[in-house]
Motif scaffolding. Structure first.
Motif, PDB file in Angstrom:
ATOM      1  N   GLU A  14       0.822  -1.217   0.000  1.00  0.00           N
ATOM      2  CA  GLU A  14       0.000   0.000   0.000  1.00  0.00           C
ATOM      3  C   GLU A  14       0.853   1.264   0.000  1.00  0.00           C
ATOM      4  OE1 GLU A  14      -3.187  -0.243  -0.588  1.00  0.00           O
ATOM      5  OE2 GLU A  14      -3.076  -2.420  -0.436  1.00  0.00           O
ATOM      6  N   LYS A  17       2.517   1.686  -3.421  1.00  0.00           N
ATOM      7  CA  LYS A  17       1.547   2.158  -4.417  1.00  0.00           C
ATOM      8  C   LYS A  17       1.296   3.652  -4.241  1.00  0.00           C
ATOM      9  CE  LYS A  17      -2.744   2.144  -3.839  1.00  0.00           C
ATOM     10  NZ  LYS A  17      -4.173   2.351  -3.831  1.00  0.00           N
ATOM     11  N   SER A  28      -3.713   3.541 -10.620  1.00  0.00           N
ATOM     12  CA  SER A  28      -3.697   2.175 -10.125  1.00  0.00           C
ATOM     13  C   SER A  28      -4.999   1.449 -10.451  1.00  0.00           C
ATOM     14  CB  SER A  28      -3.504   2.197  -8.600  1.00  0.00           C
ATOM     15  OG  SER A  28      -3.565   0.889  -8.082  1.00  0.00           O
ATOM     16  N   GLU A  30      -7.585  -1.857  -9.293  1.00  0.00           N
ATOM     17  CA  GLU A  30      -7.982  -2.398  -8.006  1.00  0.00           C
ATOM     18  C   GLU A  30      -7.013  -3.506  -7.628  1.00  0.00           C
ATOM     19  OE1 GLU A  30     -12.060  -3.423  -7.350  1.00  0.00           O
ATOM     20  OE2 GLU A  30     -12.734  -1.880  -8.760  1.00  0.00           O
ATOM     21  N   LYS A  31      -6.800  -3.676  -6.330  1.00  0.00           N
ATOM     22  CA  LYS A  31      -5.859  -4.703  -5.863  1.00  0.00           C
ATOM     23  C   LYS A  31      -6.332  -6.091  -6.281  1.00  0.00           C
ATOM     24  CE  LYS A  31      -4.398  -4.703  -1.544  1.00  0.00           C
ATOM     25  NZ  LYS A  31      -4.326  -4.997  -0.095  1.00  0.00           N
ATOM     26  N   GLU A  39      -0.719 -10.701  -3.658  1.00  0.00           N
ATOM     27  CA  GLU A  39      -1.425  -9.438  -3.897  1.00  0.00           C
ATOM     28  C   GLU A  39      -0.621  -8.599  -4.875  1.00  0.00           C
ATOM     29  OE1 GLU A  39      -2.922  -8.950   0.724  1.00  0.00           O
ATOM     30  OE2 GLU A  39      -1.371  -7.616  -0.053  1.00  0.00           O
ATOM     31  N   SER A  40      -1.325  -7.868  -5.733  1.00  0.00           N
ATOM     32  CA  SER A  40      -0.596  -6.973  -6.640  1.00  0.00           C
ATOM     33  C   SER A  40      -1.479  -5.831  -7.121  1.00  0.00           C
ATOM     34  CB  SER A  40      -0.043  -7.736  -7.849  1.00  0.00           C
ATOM     35  OG  SER A  40      -1.070  -8.083  -8.746  1.00  0.00           O
ATOM     36  N   TYR A  41      -0.801  -4.777  -7.545  1.00  0.00           N
ATOM     37  CA  TYR A  41      -1.412  -3.641  -8.233  1.00  0.00           C
ATOM     38  C   TYR A  41      -0.668  -3.453  -9.545  1.00  0.00           C
ATOM     39  CZ  TYR A  41      -3.690  -1.789  -3.984  1.00  0.00           C
ATOM     40  OH  TYR A  41      -4.463  -1.609  -2.873  1.00  0.00           O
TER      41      TYR A  41
END
Length: 77
Positions: A14, A17, A28, A30-31, A39-41
């Motif tokens: 977070e 990002k 960005s 959505e996660k 998890e990724s962005y």
């Protein structure tokens, strides 16, 4: 040849990002979170460049890599 995107592992997804959004005006998505905790962005920039920021619990990575007999470790401080 064009690189589609670059990916980087992050300790704090977070905060990383928000850094790129605030200082580089990245946009960005959505996660993304999968069932094993990855998890990724994807961040997009006006130039067309894209950066994937990724995070996963280190213990989960160790278990997965041991199961698949592949070991890779990337760590940035």
């Amino acid at each position: 040849m064009k690189i589609e995107h670059i990916a980087a592992w992050c300790n704090d997804l977070e905060k990383t990002k928000e850094f790129f959004v605030k200082f580089f005006e990245a946009r960005s998505n959505e996660k993304y979170v999968n069932k094993i905790g990855f998890e990724s962005y994807f961040l997009s920039f006006d130039s067309g460049a894209r950066l994937e920021l990724m995070h996963m619990d280190p213990l989960a990575i160790m278990v997965i890599t041991m199961k698949d007999s592949v070991l890779f470790i990337l760590q940035f401080q």
